[in-house]
Design a protein around this motif. Structure first.
Motif, PDB file in Angstrom:
ATOM      1  N   ASP A 162       0.846  -1.185   0.000  1.00  0.00           N
ATOM      2  CA  ASP A 162       0.000   0.000   0.000  1.00  0.00           C
ATOM      3  C   ASP A 162       0.884   1.238   0.000  1.00  0.00           C
ATOM      4  O   ASP A 162       1.970   1.221   0.595  1.00  0.00           O
ATOM      5  CB  ASP A 162      -0.890  -0.038   1.256  1.00  0.00           C
ATOM      6  CG  ASP A 162      -1.984   0.993   1.206  1.00  0.00           C
ATOM      7  OD1 ASP A 162      -1.740   2.119   1.682  1.00  0.00           O
ATOM      8  OD2 ASP A 162      -3.071   0.680   0.706  1.00  0.00           O
ATOM      9  N   ALA A 163       0.439   2.300  -0.627  1.00  0.00           N
ATOM     10  CA  ALA A 163       1.226   3.536  -0.649  1.00  0.00           C
ATOM     11  C   ALA A 163       1.539   4.020   0.760  1.00  0.00           C
ATOM     12  O   ALA A 163       2.577   4.628   0.998  1.00  0.00           O
ATOM     13  CB  ALA A 163       0.488   4.618  -1.435  1.00  0.00           C
ATOM     14  N   SER A 164       0.669   3.719   1.707  1.00  0.00           N
ATOM     15  CA  SER A 164       0.915   4.139   3.095  1.00  0.00           C
ATOM     16  C   SER A 164       2.087   3.377   3.710  1.00  0.00           C
ATOM     17  O   SER A 164       2.589   3.763   4.769  1.00  0.00           O
ATOM     18  CB  SER A 164      -0.342   3.960   3.945  1.00  0.00           C
ATOM     19  OG  SER A 164      -0.661   2.580   4.061  1.00  0.00           O
ATOM     20  N   ASP A 165       2.547   2.310   3.063  1.00  0.00           N
ATOM     21  CA  ASP A 165       3.704   1.562   3.543  1.00  0.00           C
ATOM     22  C   ASP A 165       5.025   2.258   3.205  1.00  0.00           C
ATOM     23  O   ASP A 165       6.068   1.891   3.726  1.00  0.00           O
ATOM     24  CB  ASP A 165       3.728   0.151   2.939  1.00  0.00           C
ATOM     25  CG  ASP A 165       2.540  -0.688   3.363  1.00  0.00           C
ATOM     26  OD1 ASP A 165       2.044  -0.477   4.481  1.00  0.00           O
ATOM     27  OD2 ASP A 165       2.116  -1.540   2.570  1.00  0.00           O
ATOM     28  N   VAL A 166       4.967   3.238   2.300  1.00  0.00           N
ATOM     29  CA  VAL A 166       6.169   3.965   1.892  1.00  0.00           C
ATOM     30  C   VAL A 166       6.349   5.157   2.829  1.00  0.00           C
ATOM     31  O   VAL A 166       5.417   5.941   3.012  1.00  0.00           O
ATOM     32  CB  VAL A 166       6.034   4.462   0.429  1.00  0.00           C
ATOM     33  CG1 VAL A 166       7.248   5.261   0.001  1.00  0.00           C
ATOM     34  CG2 VAL A 166       5.780   3.299  -0.499  1.00  0.00           C
ATOM     35  N   PRO A 167       7.535   5.299   3.415  1.00  0.00           N
ATOM     36  CA  PRO A 167       7.765   6.465   4.285  1.00  0.00           C
ATOM     37  C   PRO A 167       7.523   7.759   3.513  1.00  0.00           C
ATOM     38  O   PRO A 167       7.944   7.892   2.360  1.00  0.00           O
ATOM     39  CB  PRO A 167       9.234   6.335   4.688  1.00  0.00           C
ATOM     40  CG  PRO A 167       9.618   4.926   4.388  1.00  0.00           C
ATOM     41  CD  PRO A 167       8.700   4.442   3.297  1.00  0.00           C
ATOM     42  N   ASP A 168       6.828   8.715   4.137  1.00  0.00           N
ATOM     43  CA  ASP A 168       6.481   9.967   3.466  1.00  0.00           C
ATOM     44  C   ASP A 168       7.690  10.699   2.901  1.00  0.00           C
ATOM     45  O   ASP A 168       7.598  11.337   1.867  1.00  0.00           O
ATOM     46  CB  ASP A 168       5.726  10.897   4.425  1.00  0.00           C
ATOM     47  CG  ASP A 168       4.322  10.406   4.711  1.00  0.00           C
ATOM     48  OD1 ASP A 168       3.827   9.528   3.967  1.00  0.00           O
ATOM     49  OD2 ASP A 168       3.705  10.885   5.680  1.00  0.00           O
ATOM     50  N   ASP A 169       8.832  10.600   3.567  1.00  0.00           N
ATOM     51  CA  ASP A 169       9.999  11.347   3.110  1.00  0.00           C
ATOM     52  C   ASP A 169      10.715  10.684   1.926  1.00  0.00           C
ATOM     53  O   ASP A 169      11.626  11.250   1.355  1.00  0.00           O
ATOM     54  CB  ASP A 169      10.979  11.583   4.251  1.00  0.00           C
ATOM     55  CG  ASP A 169      11.481  10.287   4.878  1.00  0.00           C
ATOM     56  OD1 ASP A 169      10.972   9.203   4.546  1.00  0.00           O
ATOM     57  OD2 ASP A 169      12.403  10.373   5.722  1.00  0.00           O
ATOM     58  N   SER A 170      10.275   9.480   1.536  1.00  0.00           N
ATOM     59  CA  SER A 170      10.927   8.802   0.411  1.00  0.00           C
ATOM     60  C   SER A 170      10.248   9.105  -0.914  1.00  0.00           C
ATOM     61  O   SER A 170      10.720   8.703  -1.961  1.00  0.00           O
ATOM     62  CB  SER A 170      10.944   7.290   0.643  1.00  0.00           C
ATOM     63  OG  SER A 170       9.648   6.767   0.535  1.00  0.00           O
ATOM     64  N   MET A 171       9.118   9.805  -0.862  1.00  0.00           N
ATOM     65  CA  MET A 171       8.366  10.105  -2.077  1.00  0.00           C
ATOM     66  C   MET A 171       8.166  11.616  -2.142  1.00  0.00           C
ATOM     67  O   MET A 171       7.811  12.237  -1.142  1.00  0.00           O
ATOM     68  CB  MET A 171       7.010   9.387  -2.012  1.00  0.00           C
ATOM     69  CG  MET A 171       6.280   9.334  -3.329  1.00  0.00           C
ATOM     70  SD  MET A 171       4.654   8.532  -3.201  1.00  0.00           S
ATOM     71  CE  MET A 171       5.083   6.818  -3.049  1.00  0.00           C
TER      72      MET A 171
ATOM     73  N   ALA B 191       6.563  15.225  -2.460  1.00  0.00           N
ATOM     74  CA  ALA B 191       5.239  15.688  -2.014  1.00  0.00           C
ATOM     75  C   ALA B 191       4.228  15.670  -3.152  1.00  0.00           C
ATOM     76  O   ALA B 191       3.078  15.282  -2.964  1.00  0.00           O
ATOM     77  CB  ALA B 191       5.349  17.088  -1.416  1.00  0.00           C
ATOM     78  N   GLU B 192       4.662  16.051  -4.337  1.00  0.00           N
ATOM     79  CA  GLU B 192       3.766  16.083  -5.499  1.00  0.00           C
ATOM     80  C   GLU B 192       3.248  14.677  -5.834  1.00  0.00           C
ATOM     81  O   GLU B 192       2.087  14.480  -6.153  1.00  0.00           O
ATOM     82  CB  GLU B 192       4.574  16.697  -6.648  1.00  0.00           C
ATOM     83  CG  GLU B 192       4.080  16.525  -8.013  1.00  0.00           C
ATOM     84  CD  GLU B 192       5.040  17.202  -9.004  1.00  0.00           C
ATOM     85  OE1 GLU B 192       5.436  16.505  -9.943  1.00  0.00           O
ATOM     86  OE2 GLU B 192       5.372  18.388  -8.843  1.00  0.00           O
ATOM     87  N   GLU B 193       4.120  13.660  -5.732  1.00  0.00           N
ATOM     88  CA  GLU B 193       3.726  12.278  -5.985  1.00  0.00           C
ATOM     89  C   GLU B 193       2.757  11.791  -4.906  1.00  0.00           C
ATOM     90  O   GLU B 193       1.778  11.097  -5.202  1.00  0.00           O
ATOM     91  CB  GLU B 193       4.960  11.376  -6.042  1.00  0.00           C
ATOM     92  CG  GLU B 193       4.661   9.938  -6.387  1.00  0.00           C
ATOM     93  CD  GLU B 193       4.074   9.743  -7.772  1.00  0.00           C
ATOM     94  OE1 GLU B 193       3.280   8.804  -7.936  1.00  0.00           O
ATOM     95  OE2 GLU B 193       4.378  10.529  -8.689  1.00  0.00           O
ATOM     96  N   LEU B 194       3.019  12.155  -3.645  1.00  0.00           N
ATOM     97  CA  LEU B 194       2.117  11.785  -2.549  1.00  0.00           C
ATOM     98  C   LEU B 194       0.728  12.366  -2.774  1.00  0.00           C
ATOM     99  O   LEU B 194      -0.283  11.696  -2.552  1.00  0.00           O
ATOM    100  CB  LEU B 194       2.667  12.270  -1.198  1.00  0.00           C
ATOM    101  CG  LEU B 194       3.820  11.471  -0.616  1.00  0.00           C
ATOM    102  CD1 LEU B 194       4.408  12.191   0.600  1.00  0.00           C
ATOM    103  CD2 LEU B 194       3.354  10.085  -0.215  1.00  0.00           C
TER     104      LEU B 194
END
Length: 146
Positions: free
Chosen positions: A115-124, A126-129
């Motif tokens: 799930d996208a929530s499994d990816v740490p926020d700082d690794s993606m 902001a625009e992609e998030l």
């Protein structure tokens, strides 16, 4: 955590044989118990592989291969998508699935869904998030029929 429970195919499902009314009733009861527990996201049976295709890639090109496919035991007949608190809970639900008599050797796979929530926020970026979040919101709205 999301998990997919995958039901394996066999010669009967590959032949398109419909399950007995008893099994249908048992599956409905199982699906209702998942829904009542608030863990069911989706549950579907699949047509035999003769109704499907596989897409193979070689040298950057796609080739479409019509079914049926050789090994029934390597194919799937249906799936359940559930959201639970742990891998152990997913396994507990899978173990409750009704198995018809005489179907020894047919099994289930239980896979955790990335799930996208499994990816740490700082690794993606902001625009992609933001794009990912907008897509998920649209999917929820589309599924609810609003």
């Amino acid at each position: 955590m999301k998990f997919m429970i995958v039901g394996k195919a066999n010669e009967e499902t590959e032949a398109g044989a419909l399950p007995s009314q008893e099994l249908v009733d048992n599956m409905h009861a199982y699906n209702e118990s998942l829904a009542k527990a608030g863990v069911l996201l989706a549950a579907e049976g699949l047509y035999p592989s003769s109704q499907g295709v596989q897409i193979a890639y070689s040298g950057g090109k796609a080739t479409v291969i019509d079914g049926p496919f050789a090994e029934a035991k390597e194919l799937i007949a249906g799936f359940w998508l559930i959201q639970v608190k742990s891998r152990e809970e997913a396994i507990e639900w899978a173990l409750r699935l009704p198995v018809p008599p005489g179907h020894d050797g047919i099994g289930l796979d239980v896979w955790r869904v990335f799930d996208a929530s499994d990816v740490p926020d700082d690794s993606m970026p902001a625009e992609e998030l933001e794009r990912e979040e907008a897509l998920r919101e649209r999917l929820v709205v589309d599924q609810s029929g609003d």
